[in-house]
Design a protein around this motif. Sequence first.
Motif, PDB file in Angstrom:
ATOM      1  N   PHE A   1       0.853  -1.187   0.000  1.00 15.76           N
ATOM      2  CA  PHE A   1       0.000   0.000   0.000  1.00 15.76           C
ATOM      3  C   PHE A   1       0.891   1.240   0.000  1.00 15.76           C
ATOM      4  O   PHE A   1       1.684   1.439   0.923  1.00 15.76           O
TER       5      PHE A   1
ATOM      6  N   TYR B   1      -6.818  -0.087  -4.954  1.00 15.01           N
ATOM      7  CA  TYR B   1      -7.353  -1.137  -4.091  1.00 15.01           C
ATOM      8  C   TYR B   1      -8.846  -0.916  -3.874  1.00 15.01           C
ATOM      9  O   TYR B   1      -9.264   0.105  -3.329  1.00 15.01           O
TER      10      TYR B   1
ATOM     11  N   ASP C   1      -9.101  -8.797  -1.480  1.00 15.94           N
ATOM     12  CA  ASP C   1      -7.776  -8.830  -2.107  1.00 15.94           C
ATOM     13  C   ASP C   1      -6.712  -8.905  -1.017  1.00 15.94           C
ATOM     14  O   ASP C   1      -6.497  -7.948  -0.270  1.00 15.94           O
TER      15      ASP C   1
ATOM     16  N   PRO D   1      -8.935  -3.658   5.122  1.00 18.37           N
ATOM     17  CA  PRO D   1      -9.374  -3.636   3.718  1.00 18.37           C
ATOM     18  C   PRO D   1     -10.547  -2.707   3.447  1.00 18.37           C
ATOM     19  O   PRO D   1     -10.612  -2.072   2.385  1.00 18.37           O
TER      20      PRO D   1
ATOM     21  N   SER E   1      -9.984   0.433   0.917  1.00 19.59           N
ATOM     22  CA  SER E   1     -10.787   0.406  -0.315  1.00 19.59           C
ATOM     23  C   SER E   1     -11.693   1.625  -0.438  1.00 19.59           C
ATOM     24  O   SER E   1     -12.267   1.864  -1.508  1.00 19.59           O
TER      25      SER E   1
ATOM     26  N   VAL F   1      -2.131   0.552  -4.723  1.00 22.71           N
ATOM     27  CA  VAL F   1      -1.191  -0.527  -4.434  1.00 22.71           C
ATOM     28  C   VAL F   1      -0.158  -0.547  -5.557  1.00 22.71           C
ATOM     29  O   VAL F   1      -0.504  -0.406  -6.728  1.00 22.71           O
TER      30      VAL F   1
END
Length: 346
Positions: free
Chosen positions: A53, A201, A206, A222, A226, A235
């Motif tokens: 990230f 992302y 994922d 996440p 996201s 990412v």
Amino acid sequence: MIKSINDFNIDDITSNAVSKKNIFGSVICVEKGDGSLSLISSAGNLTVEQPYFIASVTKLYVTAVLLELRAEKQLQLDDKISRYLSDDILHQLHVFKNVDYSNEITIKQLMSNTSGIPDYFSSEVVSELTAGKDQEWGFHRTIAHAKRKTPKFAPGKKAQYSDTNFQLLGKIIEIVTDKDIRTVFKERIFNELSLGNTYLYEDVNDSGPAHLYYKDKKLHLPVYISSIGPEGGIVSTAEDTMIFLKAFFNGRFFPKKDFEELKSWRILFGPGLFYYGVGIASQPISLVELKEGLIGHWGQSGAFAFYHPKTDLYFTGTVNQFVGHRVAAKLMLDIIKTYKKEYKNR
């Protein structure tokens, strides 16, 4: 010419970073602008191929898109955001001392963190995220939160880092292009530069990117990541980020001569001590050269993408630690010192 990793001892420098407390992995890519140096190294639980990230390094990508749109005459940086954003978004977005400045803010003020719009990324939010409380902080929640907070200054009067600014910039990009930010990034940057390991992302399932750490604890966020697309949702890998960084500084997205306009530095004391220009940051590396340090951007993930004009060196990578910026800065500084020493003796 330095040709190999062994000549430069970059592996030793990278491994030393991992020896620091709570740094479990590091990766760094180093290139010289003239092509005479190109090195990459990793240590700990990261490999050079591992996507990670990049967090707020994403803001450089937003800056690239905005400047490209300006070059195409689709917008101007001095445009008021009221030209693009709807009344429901702007309503009481910035009210300071009973004066509503919401319709007066410009794109450049958002990019330079001089809009005065409060940052949602407060100590309370940081505490929740680092405690593992995954949560959505998308556009609508961010704007609603900003409206509940009191600005500390009128637009253009001071500077204060605010992720909210880049959520608004992302929305402006979507309105101008009539495309979502994922498609804009993909078409204008990822595909254009053939960045095969870079993406926005969005899929909470994922698990490809390296786990981020906060001190000695793995963070699994996440939903949060996201939701923050234009603010910090990309990412990438160190090599892909290097391709972008060199393109950014060398006129791929906007005329190279326009770069001087971005260096309207204002000092910021949080997060950390650094200067901020128009969509770019300047990180001092010595007291005698406060405004002649690294130019680029940090990510809260411990990611970095910087150019050092004095040595013509580019740096990308991560230490993958929420509180790892000091180690990442030393990593780059050690390489600069080693580079200077190597060339002084040649």
